[in-house]
Design an enzyme around this catalytic site. Structure first.
Site, PDB file in Angstrom:
ATOM      1  N   LYS A 191       0.818  -1.208   0.000  1.00 18.52           N
ATOM      2  CA  LYS A 191       0.000   0.000   0.000  1.00 18.52           C
ATOM      3  C   LYS A 191       0.867   1.280   0.000  1.00 18.52           C
ATOM      4  CE  LYS A 191      -4.079  -1.941  -0.031  1.00 18.52           C
ATOM      5  NZ  LYS A 191      -3.850  -3.311  -0.485  1.00 18.52           N
TER       6      LYS A 191
HETATM    7  C1  LIG Z   1      -9.851  -2.437  -1.760  1.00 15.52           C
HETATM    8  C2  LIG Z   1      -9.294  -3.207  -0.601  1.00 15.52           C
HETATM    9  N1  LIG Z   1     -10.051  -3.355   0.493  1.00 15.52           N
HETATM   10  C3  LIG Z   1      -9.582  -4.021   1.570  1.00 15.52           C
HETATM   11  C4  LIG Z   1      -8.337  -4.571   1.595  1.00 15.52           C
HETATM   12  C5  LIG Z   1      -7.881  -5.326   2.793  1.00 15.52           C
HETATM   13  O1  LIG Z   1      -6.757  -4.734   3.381  1.00 15.52           O
HETATM   14  P1  LIG Z   1      -5.879  -5.521   4.440  1.00 15.52           P
HETATM   15  O2  LIG Z   1      -4.957  -6.412   3.683  1.00 15.52           O
HETATM   16  O3  LIG Z   1      -5.150  -4.443   5.185  1.00 15.52           O
HETATM   17  O4  LIG Z   1      -6.807  -6.280   5.321  1.00 15.52           O
HETATM   18  C6  LIG Z   1      -7.509  -4.439   0.487  1.00 15.52           C
HETATM   19  C7  LIG Z   1      -6.149  -5.023   0.495  1.00 15.52           C
HETATM   20  O5  LIG Z   1      -5.515  -5.320  -0.445  1.00 15.52           O
HETATM   21  C8  LIG Z   1      -7.996  -3.737  -0.652  1.00 15.52           C
HETATM   22  O6  LIG Z   1      -7.231  -3.582  -1.733  1.00 15.52           O
END
Ligand SMILES: Cc1ncc(COP(=O)(O)O)c(C=O)c1O
Length: 390
Positions: A191
């Site tokens: 990210k």
């Molecule tokens: C659009 C979106 N929502 C939610 C998430 C979930 O994030 P995390 O990996 O921090 O749980 C991601 C992760 O890639 C994402 O791209």
């Protein structure tokens, strides 16, 4: 003509590799030496810094954006059987969080150009059971928040923003994550800023933030966060059945320094983005649409569309040829109804969401990271030109 440079085998360009600098390495080491690894003062500082950057009312750090979404849906008062409208062009975590909360996800197709949820489609999906809208600011491009907020207001729906790609995103001068009741962020390794694993919830109302804090640590009363601090042991009481979603100081140690460079990293990604736009202008591939006026794109993902009819190559063959040239690539995303679990559970069909289906079958994400140097950028460009150049 000399053929373009190809990366040597030992220099695979990892997709989404984070830029980690000395300050966060030292801060992690300091946390390790202090012996305070768990949730503590660095988490509090990271929450405060993030809240300041976003101009938000309240911020609660958790261990992922998935956790942030799950707790936001619960804290929004969504009950089992309630419907939550979201996009088919997202990571599975968005939809899974709705399901984990016992609610029913309802998909509204995306706009073919912005790739974001189309407010007109949202309107068509509102039923008497709808309780919330969960837009995703895809790739860092803001959703069209005026009509979305208007629909939420008209039907008294809660609004939860998935800002996993959207730390720097703005819409008409307002920052993503501050429109809805909750804004959920990810600090996963690929990210814009990272903590390894990690997430954050922004909330307007103090009681919502307080509930998230309780739910993120087993449902234990507020004082539990400080029970091993230097003010002496604090009793806690379990007030509901919560989860183990708290962020650690070791993670916040990374996040504090990453956040201090969020704008510098954004500028670097914007440079790379512009460089790609120039280099690919004449190629037979689809490029990301320009950001809408009065918005700020977070430039999280640079996604191209490989239409086999125009390029003479399938998307998957394109992925393979980039890998052979030592360039790491990604797919964001196959549309949600392509996955067997959702097909079986909800009877969803990709064809019912034609824009998301087409994008999902043609899209390729090219490396876009502040860590990339100009040679890396040139290598990506040369590799793309080699595959689809004239
Ligand atoms: C659009 C979106 N929502 C939610 C998430 C979930 O994030 P995390 O990996 O921090 O749980 C991601 C992760 O890639 C994402 O791209």
């Amino acid at each position: 003509m000399k053929s373009p440079p190809i990366r040597s085998k030992d220099r695979f360009l990892v997709f989404g590799a984070p830029a980690i600098e000395e300050a966060e390495i030292e801060e992690v080491v300091a946390s390790m030496r202090s012996g305070w690894l768990g949730t503590g003062p660095k988490v509090a500082r990271f929450e405060n810094d993030f809240k300041g950057y976003k101009g938000a009312d309240h911020a609660v750090a958790v261990n992922s954006c998935t956790a942030a979404l799950h707790l936001s849906i619960l804290s929004a008062g969504i009950q089992p059987g309630d419907e939550v409208i979201t996009t088919p062009m997202t990571f599975c975590a968005t939809v899974n969080a709705i399901i984990h909360a016992g609610a029913v996800p309802v998909l509204a197709d995306v706009d073919p150009v912005t790739m974001n949820i189309n407010p007109e489609e949202v309107k068509l999906k509102v039923t008497p059971k709808t309780r919330a809208i969960l837009p995703v600011h895809f790739a860092g491009r803001s959703c069209d928040m005026d009509p979305i907020c208007e629909i939420a207001k008209r039907h008294q729906l809660r609004l939860i923003e998935d800002c996993a790609h959207a730390v720097e995103t703005e819409y008409k001068g307002r920052k993503a994550g501050t429109f809805g009741d909750f804004g959920c962020f990810s600090f996963y390794v690929t990210k814009n800023i990272v903590t390894g694993e990690g997430g954050m919830v922004l909330a307007h109302r103090e009681e919502d933030a307080a509930r998230i804090k309780v739910l993120a640590l087993h449902g234990m009363s507020k004082d539990a966060w400080k029970r091993f601090g230097d003010e002496g042991y604090k009793h806690y009481f379990v007030v509901e059945c919560g989860f183990k979603y708290n962020m650690m100081d070791v993670q916040a140690a990374i996040g504090i320094h990453q956040l201090s460079r969020v704008e510098a990293y954004w500028r670097r990604r914007q440079e790379i983005w512009n460089r790609y736009n120039e280099a690919f202008a004449d190629l037979p591939i689809g490029l990301p649409a320009d950001p809408e006026p009065d918005t700020r794109h977070a430039h999280h993902l640079y996604t191209i569309l490989v239409d086999p009819v125009k390029t003479g190559i399938s998307r998957d063959a394109f992925l393979d040829s980039m890998t052979i040239q030592n360039i790491g690539v990604g797919v964001h995303y196959l549309s949600i109804p392509e996955h067997p679990y959702y097909q079986q559970k909800f009877d969803w069909k990709p064809e019912d969401y034609p824009n998301a289906m087409r994008i999902g079958r043609q899209t390729v994400s090219l490396p876009l990271s502040a860590r990339m140097n100009s040679q890396d950028v040139a290598d990506v460009i040369a590799a793309v030109q080699k595959v689809v150049g004239k």
